[in-house]
Design a protein around this motif. Structure first.
Motif, PDB file in Angstrom:
ATOM      1  N   SER A 253      97.143  24.933  82.319  1.00  0.00           N
ATOM      2  CA  SER A 253      96.068  25.069  83.299  1.00  0.00           C
ATOM      3  C   SER A 253      94.728  25.060  82.576  1.00  0.00           C
ATOM      4  N   VAL A 257      91.156  22.583  87.406  1.00  0.00           N
ATOM      5  CA  VAL A 257      92.446  22.102  87.887  1.00  0.00           C
ATOM      6  C   VAL A 257      93.019  23.162  88.831  1.00  0.00           C
ATOM      7  N   PRO A 258      93.140  22.847  90.130  1.00  0.00           N
ATOM      8  CA  PRO A 258      93.615  23.852  91.086  1.00  0.00           C
ATOM      9  C   PRO A 258      95.015  24.348  90.752  1.00  0.00           C
ATOM     10  N   TYR A 261      98.519  22.293  91.397  1.00  0.00           N
ATOM     11  CA  TYR A 261      97.983  20.968  91.696  1.00  0.00           C
ATOM     12  C   TYR A 261      99.059  19.902  91.529  1.00  0.00           C
ATOM     13  N   THR A 262      99.134  18.962  92.457  1.00  0.00           N
ATOM     14  CA  THR A 262     100.101  17.861  92.395  1.00  0.00           C
ATOM     15  C   THR A 262      99.331  16.538  92.467  1.00  0.00           C
ATOM     16  N   ASP A 266      97.483  14.035  95.767  1.00  0.00           N
ATOM     17  CA  ASP A 266      96.044  14.145  96.016  1.00  0.00           C
ATOM     18  C   ASP A 266      95.546  12.855  96.651  1.00  0.00           C
ATOM     19  N   HIS A 271      88.271  13.070  93.702  1.00  0.00           N
ATOM     20  CA  HIS A 271      88.693  14.390  93.225  1.00  0.00           C
ATOM     21  C   HIS A 271      89.740  14.245  92.130  1.00  0.00           C
ATOM     22  N   ILE A 275      89.468  15.327  87.997  1.00  0.00           N
ATOM     23  CA  ILE A 275      90.425  16.187  87.310  1.00  0.00           C
ATOM     24  C   ILE A 275      91.070  15.452  86.139  1.00  0.00           C
TER      25      ILE A 275
END
Length: 323
Positions: A253, A257-258, A261-262, A266, A271, A275
């Motif tokens: 992480s 990066v949320p 996250y996938t 997305d 966005h 990332i």
């Protein structure tokens, strides 16, 4: 690419593993995108190390069924080279299946691969990789790392790899599939230019008078023709989504990066690109700490991001657009 575990032990295993350290056999099930301990094996399991499961009634897995021609195993190390090349192909096919390409739900055609070697009985022959009429030609000789490194240097292509070759050539096939979708060609020509211009003449001009990328193209080869601009841009999108997916799947992480996250899910291309750029910069910093070359040495200008976003929107949503 996501991380995998052995169902029997829960231990981490890798995409091309045939067995877990616990002794259980492993089979990659392409529809489930997961490892199983029991399945019908591909007939190429013992020949080229294919660990994919086969569909009912088949003897070859989905990936191996796409290969129509293979090199002569009695010459040199062609069998080993094919095994390495096919492993790269399976990796790429598994990646793009996240966007529904070449899955059970995909009603469109799949590409056919000619896996050729420069090592033939009694002589050597130079193989040109390429795409035409639904057929992708791959030179498995470049699965030899030393040969590939030599050509990286000769052609000044730092990112030359077997996975990259498959992503580039499959991108040409995706263009053909997408070209039947309503509005695609008109939109494509606005972003990439007119693909109807003479391809042969454009390549001759490219090699005679190479152009600079000038922030408009992701690579020098992309300047040659709109078809090559599309293929290079698509390959790089696949590179970036995959290394970002690998990053988060490994449990890493970083700021920006949320959580959970996938990347393949997305739908916001800008966005996603922001990332992937942040992840690329972080990985480049790690490589520089080891005095190695940047892992991803490319700059995404606004123009290149526009092209990447176009590719992402069409490739990700191809099914709903009728391609």
């Amino acid at each position: 690419m996501q991380s995998f575990t052995c169902p029997a032990s829960g231990d981490r295993v890798y995409f091309d593993n045939l067995a877990c350290g616990c002794g259980a056999q492993l089979y990659y099930e392409p529809e489930a995108r997961a490892m199983w301990n029991e399945a019908m094996p591909c007939a190429n399991r013992d020949i080229i190390g294919c660990n994919w499961a086969v569909a009912p009634g088949e003897t070859l897995c989905r990936a191996c069924l796409m290969t129509g021609i293979i090199p002569d195993f009695s010459v040199g190390n062609n069998q080993e080279l094919l095994a390495r090349a096919e492993r790269a192909k399976r990796w790429v096919l598994a990646n793009i299946s996240n966007w529904g390409w070449f899955t059970d739900a995909d009603q469109g055609p799949s590409p056919s691969f000619q896996m050729l070697s420069e090592y033939i009985a009694g002589s050597e022959e130079r193989i040109m990789m390429g795409y035409g009429g639904g057929i992708i030609t791959i030179n498995v000789t470049e699965a030899d790392e030393l040969i590939r490194l030599q050509r990286q240097h000769q052609l000044r292509e730092q990112y030359r790899s077997m996975v990259g070759h498959f992503r580039h050539e499959i991108a040409h096939f995706l263009f053909n599939r997408l070209s039947v979708a309503s509005g695609f060609l008109e939109a494509f020509r606005t972003v990439f230019g007119d693909e109807r211009t003479d391809y042969g003449a454009a390549l001759q001009e490219h090699y005679a008078n190479p152009k600079l990328t000038n922030g408009e193209f992701i690579t020098n080869y992309a300047t040659a023709h709109p078809h090559e601009d599309w293929a290079e841009t698509t390959a790089h999108l696949l590179h970036m989504v995959d290394f970002t997916d690998s990053f988060v799947s490994a449990g890493l992480s970083m700021a920006g990066v949320p959580e959970n996250y996938t990347p393949y899910q997305d739908g916001n291309a800008q966005h996603l690109l922001t990332i992937t750029t942040d992840v690329a910069i972080a990985m480049n910093d790690i490589n520089r700490a080891l005095d190695n070359s940047d892992l991803y040495p490319f700059v995404l200008t606004p123009r290149i991001r526009e092209k990447l976003s176009f590719v992402h929107d069409w490739v990700m949503h191809h099914a709903e657009r009728g391609a």
